[in-house]
Design an enzyme around this catalytic site. Structure first.
Site, PDB file in Angstrom:
ATOM      1  N   GLU A  88       9.063   8.303  39.608  1.00 35.84           N
ATOM      2  CA  GLU A  88       9.689   6.930  39.460  1.00 35.84           C
ATOM      3  C   GLU A  88      10.417   6.728  38.137  1.00 35.84           C
ATOM      4  O   GLU A  88      11.241   6.046  37.768  1.00 35.84           O
ATOM      5  CB  GLU A  88       8.600   5.854  39.562  1.00 35.84           C
ATOM      6  CG  GLU A  88       7.693   5.546  38.220  1.00 35.84           C
ATOM      7  CD  GLU A  88       6.524   6.485  38.142  1.00 35.84           C
ATOM      8  OE1 GLU A  88       6.401   7.649  38.930  1.00 35.84           O
ATOM      9  OE2 GLU A  88       5.710   6.308  37.526  1.00 35.84           O
ATOM     10  N   CYS A 120       0.286  11.157  38.539  1.00 38.18           N
ATOM     11  CA  CYS A 120      -0.025  11.394  37.165  1.00 38.18           C
ATOM     12  C   CYS A 120      -1.680  11.284  37.283  1.00 38.18           C
ATOM     13  O   CYS A 120      -2.371  12.217  37.881  1.00 38.18           O
ATOM     14  CB  CYS A 120       0.437  10.290  36.360  1.00 38.18           C
ATOM     15  SG  CYS A 120       0.139  10.597  34.575  1.00 38.18           S
ATOM     16  N   HIS A 168       6.190  11.961  36.874  1.00 33.64           N
ATOM     17  CA  HIS A 168       6.429  10.688  37.161  1.00 33.64           C
ATOM     18  C   HIS A 168       7.699  10.515  37.999  1.00 33.64           C
ATOM     19  O   HIS A 168       8.748  10.634  37.336  1.00 33.64           O
ATOM     20  CB  HIS A 168       6.502   9.484  36.103  1.00 33.64           C
ATOM     21  CG  HIS A 168       5.280   9.491  35.262  1.00 33.64           C
ATOM     22  ND1 HIS A 168       4.378   8.333  35.804  1.00 33.64           N
ATOM     23  CD2 HIS A 168       4.443   9.902  34.460  1.00 33.64           C
ATOM     24  CE1 HIS A 168       3.281   8.348  35.079  1.00 33.64           C
ATOM     25  NE2 HIS A 168       3.236   9.308  34.306  1.00 33.64           N
TER      26      HIS A 168
END
Lengths: 181, 251
Positions: free
Chosen positions: A165, A62, A163
């Site tokens: 994650e 990001c 992202h």
């Protein structure tokens, strides 16, 4: 991020210590924040120089990806310059083009590096108002308002605008590929 | 293509889900982490956890729960309820929440939105608005809809956007719990007037209601609770249905 890495069986160390960063097997450079203030922080701690010099695989996420570029329109910030490409602000073309670009969008990838085993478009989670244009280091692209870079790769440096994650099983595959490099 | 989002909402009291569920395959349907993980596996795009605990001790329990959610669930989640000041936001984000939703506290102290946006970015700030249609228009209510305010829906939503909110979560109290569809006229007006994403809430009772809120209501996301908790609308079935109508959906 720490939860996602722990789920993949690794024990991450959160640090801004030079020695620890140089000794690490892999370095992840995540980030939610504003470009110019974060660059100031990195410079004040000497991290700008350290990150550029790292030899092990590095993954920027990001804002991390944006700071690896040459310059950001966010706060008119000079960045690390690992990728010689600017970071631009989204310019909505019509009312439906809401900014930030927030939610799940599909990416088309090169199918190698952190995208090893990817053969069709996959959904990943994005939240951002600035973007990296498509360039020679683009490893994945997506489209919102215009086609742009979802991921960059050059030498030992990898980066994603989205992202991993927060991107469910698809994101876990990407993180696992990075850990396996 | 950017997908429309489907968001299950879980009400939490003292660290446990409040509304019952009839998921037989869950070890512990009262555990928000178990339920959240199930929804994530079924294809939910985001989750919302609303803390309806009033006590101070309960707040600590909720923070511990947020840490467990962050450790176990790999999709974005928003937490709300009991957020009065920046300190609460900081506590929940540190625990691992991706976004916070502010409702009554923001109406009482609108500057809270500016503070959240300034300190953590607009993307973490969801302005939740409960409103009810009155003869004079859509009026905002506090405390889960019990207390009327002097704010009207559209002017408050504009102000929230101007102050830095990243999304609007609009619940129509007239539609909530009735299961006759979302407040699509008001949603469309919000979506067409504002430049931030709008989450539709209140009224889901059938798959067609999700279709209508995306097509007629121009909503960017749709939130529901009981239709998911009681398995009335399985998420995979809902997403297949919407996908078949060429609505952009993550499958």
């Amino acid at each position: 991020m720490i939860g996602a890495l722990t789920r993949l069986g690794v024990t991450p160390l959160l640090t801004d210590n030079e020695e620890e960063l140089r000794r690490a097997d892999k370095v992840i450079f995540p980030g939610v924040g504003e470009a110019s203030t974060t660059m100031e922080y990195l410079r004040a701690h000497g991290l700008d120089r350290i990150i550029k010099d790292l030899k092990q695989p590095v993954l920027g996420i990001c804002l991390g990806q944006q700071l690896m570029c040459s310059h950001s329109e966010e706060g008119d910030a000079d960045c690390l310059g690992i990728f010689d490409v600017p970071v631009l602000k989204f310019q909505p073309q019509k009312h439906q083009d809401k900014v930030p670009h927030m939610g799940w969008n599909t990416i088309e990838t090169t199918g190698d590096g952190i995208f090893k085993g990817f053969s069709k478009p996959e959904f990943v989670y994005f939240v951002h108002s600035f973007y990296v244009p498509v360039c020679q280091w683009t490893a994945a692209r997506t489209e919102y308002i215009l086609p742009f870079t979802a991921s960059l790769h050059k030498d030992n440096f990898y980066a994603t605008q989205f992202h991993p994650e927060k991107s469910g099983p698809t994101g876990e595959r990407i993180l696992k590929n990075f850990l396996d490099i | 293509m950017l997908a429309k989002r489907i968001i299950p909402c879980l009400d939490i009291r003292d660290g446990r889900t409040v509304k019952g569920t009839n998921f037989v395959n869950l070890r512990d349907a009262g555990d928000p982490v178990e339920l959240g993980r199930l929804y994530s596996e079924q294809g939910a795009d985001e989750l919302v956890f609303l803390d309806i605990t009033a006590s101070f001790e309960g707040r600590k329990t909720f923070t511990e729960l947020v840490e467990r959610i962050a450790a176990n669930i790999s999709i974005p989640f928003t937490v709300g309820g009991g957020i009065h000041e920046l300190k609460d936001v900081e506590r929940l984000l540190s625990a691992g929440a991706d976004k916070v939703s502010v409702n009554s506290a923001a109406i009482k102290n609108p500057d809270l939105i500016n503070q959240i946006a300034l300190n953590f970015g607009s993307q973490v700030c969801v302005a939740a608005i409960d409103a009810k249609q009155m003869p004079e228009g859509w009026r905002c209510f506090l405390n889960g809809g019990r207390v009327p305010t002097d704010r009207m829906l559209f002017e408050w939503a504009h102000e929230a956007e101007d102050r830095g909110a990243g999304e609007i979560l609009f619940t129509s109290m007239d539609h909530d719990g009735v299961k006759q569809g979302f407040a699509n006229d008001a949603l469309r007006k919000l979506s067409d007037e504002l430049t931030i994403p709008i989450i539709a809430s209140g009224g889901a009772g059938a798959k067609e209601h999700f279709r209508d809120t995306f097509i007629e209501g121009h909503a960017d996301a749709a939130l529901a609770a009981s239709v998911f908790h009681f398995g009335e609308i399985p998420i995979p079935e809902l997403k297949q249905y919407l996908c078949g109508l060429n609505i952009p959906i993550r499958i």
